[in-house]
Design a protein around this motif. Structure first.
Motif, PDB file in Angstrom:
ATOM      1  N   ASP A 142       0.859  -1.182   0.000  1.00  0.00           N
ATOM      2  CA  ASP A 142       0.000   0.000   0.000  1.00  0.00           C
ATOM      3  C   ASP A 142       0.897   1.233   0.000  1.00  0.00           C
ATOM      4  OD1 ASP A 142      -2.249   1.577   0.051  1.00  0.00           O
ATOM      5  OD2 ASP A 142      -2.392   1.546   2.230  1.00  0.00           O
ATOM      6  N   LEU A 143       1.185   1.740  -1.189  1.00  0.00           N
ATOM      7  CA  LEU A 143       2.083   2.880  -1.354  1.00  0.00           C
ATOM      8  C   LEU A 143       1.495   3.799  -2.406  1.00  0.00           C
ATOM      9  CD1 LEU A 143       4.981   4.190  -0.958  1.00  0.00           C
ATOM     10  CD2 LEU A 143       5.655   2.828  -2.919  1.00  0.00           C
ATOM     11  N   ASP A 144       1.548   5.080  -2.160  1.00  0.00           N
ATOM     12  CA  ASP A 144       1.062   6.049  -3.132  1.00  0.00           C
ATOM     13  C   ASP A 144       2.148   6.263  -4.186  1.00  0.00           C
ATOM     14  OD1 ASP A 144      -0.023   8.091  -4.599  1.00  0.00           O
ATOM     15  OD2 ASP A 144      -0.125   9.523  -2.942  1.00  0.00           O
ATOM     16  N   HIS A 145       2.061   5.517  -5.278  1.00  0.00           N
ATOM     17  CA  HIS A 145       3.090   5.579  -6.317  1.00  0.00           C
ATOM     18  C   HIS A 145       3.189   6.942  -6.990  1.00  0.00           C
ATOM     19  CE1 HIS A 145      -0.499   4.609  -8.694  1.00  0.00           C
ATOM     20  NE2 HIS A 145       0.089   5.324  -9.624  1.00  0.00           N
ATOM     21  N   SER A 146       2.171   7.758  -6.858  1.00  0.00           N
ATOM     22  CA  SER A 146       2.218   9.082  -7.491  1.00  0.00           C
ATOM     23  C   SER A 146       3.263   9.979  -6.828  1.00  0.00           C
ATOM     24  CB  SER A 146       0.840   9.750  -7.440  1.00  0.00           C
ATOM     25  OG  SER A 146       0.487  10.052  -6.101  1.00  0.00           O
ATOM     26  N   ARG A 147       3.734   9.583  -5.657  1.00  0.00           N
ATOM     27  CA  ARG A 147       4.748  10.377  -4.946  1.00  0.00           C
ATOM     28  C   ARG A 147       6.172   9.973  -5.332  1.00  0.00           C
ATOM     29  NH1 ARG A 147       2.665   9.657   1.034  1.00  0.00           N
ATOM     30  NH2 ARG A 147       4.495  10.916   1.507  1.00  0.00           N
ATOM     31  N   VAL A 148       6.312   8.900  -6.131  1.00  0.00           N
ATOM     32  CA  VAL A 148       7.615   8.436  -6.605  1.00  0.00           C
ATOM     33  C   VAL A 148       7.852   9.017  -7.993  1.00  0.00           C
ATOM     34  CG1 VAL A 148       8.971   6.404  -7.264  1.00  0.00           C
ATOM     35  CG2 VAL A 148       7.415   6.288  -5.303  1.00  0.00           C
ATOM     36  N   ARG A 149       9.078   9.523  -8.198  1.00  0.00           N
ATOM     37  CA  ARG A 149       9.402  10.042  -9.534  1.00  0.00           C
ATOM     38  C   ARG A 149      10.845   9.701  -9.892  1.00  0.00           C
ATOM     39  NH1 ARG A 149       9.788  14.301  -6.100  1.00  0.00           N
ATOM     40  NH2 ARG A 149      11.396  15.831  -6.567  1.00  0.00           N
ATOM     41  N   PHE A 150      11.073   9.597 -11.188  1.00  0.00           N
ATOM     42  CA  PHE A 150      12.379   9.264 -11.740  1.00  0.00           C
ATOM     43  C   PHE A 150      12.851  10.454 -12.567  1.00  0.00           C
ATOM     44  CE2 PHE A 150       9.903   5.388 -11.240  1.00  0.00           C
ATOM     45  CZ  PHE A 150      10.767   4.591 -10.524  1.00  0.00           C
ATOM     46  N   GLU A 151      13.994  11.025 -12.191  1.00  0.00           N
ATOM     47  CA  GLU A 151      14.497  12.223 -12.861  1.00  0.00           C
ATOM     48  C   GLU A 151      15.977  12.073 -13.161  1.00  0.00           C
ATOM     49  OE1 GLU A 151      13.542  15.586 -10.418  1.00  0.00           O
ATOM     50  OE2 GLU A 151      11.390  15.275 -10.640  1.00  0.00           O
ATOM     51  N   ALA A 152      16.510  13.023 -13.894  1.00  0.00           N
ATOM     52  CA  ALA A 152      17.946  13.069 -14.152  1.00  0.00           C
ATOM     53  C   ALA A 152      18.678  13.477 -12.882  1.00  0.00           C
ATOM     54  CB  ALA A 152      18.241  14.080 -15.265  1.00  0.00           C
ATOM     55  N   ILE A 153      19.934  13.092 -12.796  1.00  0.00           N
ATOM     56  CA  ILE A 153      20.766  13.569 -11.694  1.00  0.00           C
ATOM     57  C   ILE A 153      21.140  15.005 -12.028  1.00  0.00           C
ATOM     58  CG2 ILE A 153      22.940  13.298 -10.457  1.00  0.00           C
ATOM     59  CD1 ILE A 153      22.783  10.293 -11.063  1.00  0.00           C
ATOM     60  N   ASP A 154      20.607  15.919 -11.256  1.00  0.00           N
ATOM     61  CA  ASP A 154      20.833  17.342 -11.490  1.00  0.00           C
ATOM     62  C   ASP A 154      21.337  17.990 -10.205  1.00  0.00           C
ATOM     63  OD1 ASP A 154      18.581  17.366  -9.889  1.00  0.00           O
ATOM     64  OD2 ASP A 154      17.246  18.214 -11.400  1.00  0.00           O
ATOM     65  N   ALA A 155      21.404  19.314 -10.207  1.00  0.00           N
ATOM     66  CA  ALA A 155      21.917  20.036  -9.026  1.00  0.00           C
ATOM     67  C   ALA A 155      21.074  19.748  -7.785  1.00  0.00           C
ATOM     68  CB  ALA A 155      21.967  21.528  -9.312  1.00  0.00           C
ATOM     69  N   LEU A 156      19.759  19.641  -7.951  1.00  0.00           N
ATOM     70  CA  LEU A 156      18.888  19.354  -6.812  1.00  0.00           C
ATOM     71  C   LEU A 156      19.199  17.977  -6.221  1.00  0.00           C
ATOM     72  CD1 LEU A 156      16.504  20.468  -5.159  1.00  0.00           C
ATOM     73  CD2 LEU A 156      14.986  19.333  -6.778  1.00  0.00           C
ATOM     74  N   ALA A 157      19.383  16.985  -7.099  1.00  0.00           N
ATOM     75  CA  ALA A 157      19.716  15.638  -6.629  1.00  0.00           C
ATOM     76  C   ALA A 157      21.081  15.617  -5.945  1.00  0.00           C
ATOM     77  CB  ALA A 157      19.696  14.650  -7.798  1.00  0.00           C
ATOM     78  N   LEU A 158      22.053  16.316  -6.514  1.00  0.00           N
ATOM     79  CA  LEU A 158      23.385  16.344  -5.905  1.00  0.00           C
ATOM     80  C   LEU A 158      23.364  17.041  -4.553  1.00  0.00           C
ATOM     81  CD1 LEU A 158      25.599  16.975  -9.044  1.00  0.00           C
ATOM     82  CD2 LEU A 158      25.299  14.832  -7.775  1.00  0.00           C
ATOM     83  N   ASN A 159      22.566  18.094  -4.424  1.00  0.00           N
ATOM     84  CA  ASN A 159      22.431  18.765  -3.118  1.00  0.00           C
ATOM     85  C   ASN A 159      21.803  17.829  -2.095  1.00  0.00           C
ATOM     86  OD1 ASN A 159      23.591  21.161  -3.961  1.00  0.00           O
ATOM     87  ND2 ASN A 159      21.636  22.109  -4.475  1.00  0.00           N
ATOM     88  N   ALA A 160      20.785  17.080  -2.506  1.00  0.00           N
ATOM     89  CA  ALA A 160      20.139  16.132  -1.588  1.00  0.00           C
ATOM     90  C   ALA A 160      21.104  15.007  -1.219  1.00  0.00           C
ATOM     91  CB  ALA A 160      18.872  15.570  -2.223  1.00  0.00           C
ATOM     92  N   TYR A 161      21.874  14.555  -2.192  1.00  0.00           N
ATOM     93  CA  TYR A 161      22.853  13.489  -1.933  1.00  0.00           C
ATOM     94  C   TYR A 161      23.881  13.931  -0.899  1.00  0.00           C
ATOM     95  CZ  TYR A 161      27.686  12.185  -2.878  1.00  0.00           C
ATOM     96  OH  TYR A 161      29.005  11.893  -2.751  1.00  0.00           O
ATOM     97  N   GLU A 162      24.280  15.182  -0.941  1.00  0.00           N
ATOM     98  CA  GLU A 162      25.281  15.687   0.008  1.00  0.00           C
ATOM     99  C   GLU A 162      24.788  15.636   1.457  1.00  0.00           C
ATOM    100  OE1 GLU A 162      26.472  19.511  -1.486  1.00  0.00           O
ATOM    101  OE2 GLU A 162      27.678  18.608  -3.076  1.00  0.00           O
ATOM    102  N   GLN A 163      23.483  15.493   1.650  1.00  0.00           N
ATOM    103  CA  GLN A 163      22.921  15.386   2.998  1.00  0.00           C
ATOM    104  C   GLN A 163      22.951  13.946   3.527  1.00  0.00           C
ATOM    105  OE1 GLN A 163      22.257  18.390   4.356  1.00  0.00           O
ATOM    106  NE2 GLN A 163      22.942  19.089   2.344  1.00  0.00           N
ATOM    107  N   TRP A 164      23.241  12.997   2.642  1.00  0.00           N
ATOM    108  CA  TRP A 164      23.302  11.605   3.066  1.00  0.00           C
ATOM    109  C   TRP A 164      24.450  11.412   4.043  1.00  0.00           C
ATOM    110  CZ3 TRP A 164      22.802   8.155  -1.935  1.00  0.00           C
ATOM    111  CH2 TRP A 164      21.526   8.321  -2.482  1.00  0.00           C
ATOM    112  N   LEU A 165      24.236  10.570   5.033  1.00  0.00           N
ATOM    113  CA  LEU A 165      25.297  10.223   5.969  1.00  0.00           C
ATOM    114  C   LEU A 165      26.088   9.042   5.413  1.00  0.00           C
ATOM    115  CD1 LEU A 165      23.278  10.449   9.298  1.00  0.00           C
ATOM    116  CD2 LEU A 165      24.774  12.187   8.281  1.00  0.00           C
ATOM    117  N   ASP A 166      27.367   9.223   5.270  1.00  0.00           N
ATOM    118  CA  ASP A 166      28.281   8.175   4.829  1.00  0.00           C
ATOM    119  C   ASP A 166      27.909   7.533   3.488  1.00  0.00           C
ATOM    120  OD1 ASP A 166      30.578   6.669   5.147  1.00  0.00           O
ATOM    121  OD2 ASP A 166      29.501   5.022   6.121  1.00  0.00           O
TER     122      ASP A 166
END
Length: 117
Positions: free
Chosen positions: A39-63
């Motif tokens: 039971d998951l709302d698939h409309s909240r999942v999206r597939f995009e290119a790796i862009d500046a927004l994705a790289l900024n979010a990645y930098e918040q990952w721990l280790d």
């Protein structure tokens, strides 16, 4: 000029592949929901290119395992490469970079990483 058209053609292919991944994911989720498996709302999942927004979010990952900043250079050098950022709402869940290595039959996943934790 022909080189620019080639890059544009591959950019369109990548965009269509991400769009098709979203469609396929939505169908899979619908099938799983109908069978009462997930039971998951698939409309909240999206597939995009790796862009500046994705790289900024990645930098918040721990280790994280990889340095995804390199992908920006790789994308510029490899017009047939495929990159993917997987999002759930505003949360970056995973990153993928793949290229065909001059093959028309196979794609090699060079890097694939999910958000730690």
């Amino acid at each position: 000029m022909p080189r620019e058209r080639t890059y544009l053609r591959y950019q369109v292919y990548r965009s269509e592949a991400r769009k098709q991944a979203g469609i396929t994911f939505a169908k899979l989720q619908k099938d799983l929901q109908q069978n009462g498996i997930v039971d998951l709302d698939h409309s909240r999942v999206r597939f995009e290119a790796i862009d500046a927004l994705a790289l900024n979010a990645y930098e918040q990952w721990l280790d994280p395992h990889f340095s995804w900043q390199e992908v920006v250079r790789w994308k510029a050098r490899e017009p047939m490469a495929f990159d993917l950022a997987i999002w759930f709402d505003q949360e970056l869940c995973g990153l993928c970079f793949a290229n065909p290595n001059q093959s028309r039959l196979r794609v090699k996943i060079v890097r694939l990483e999910g958000q730690p934790g």
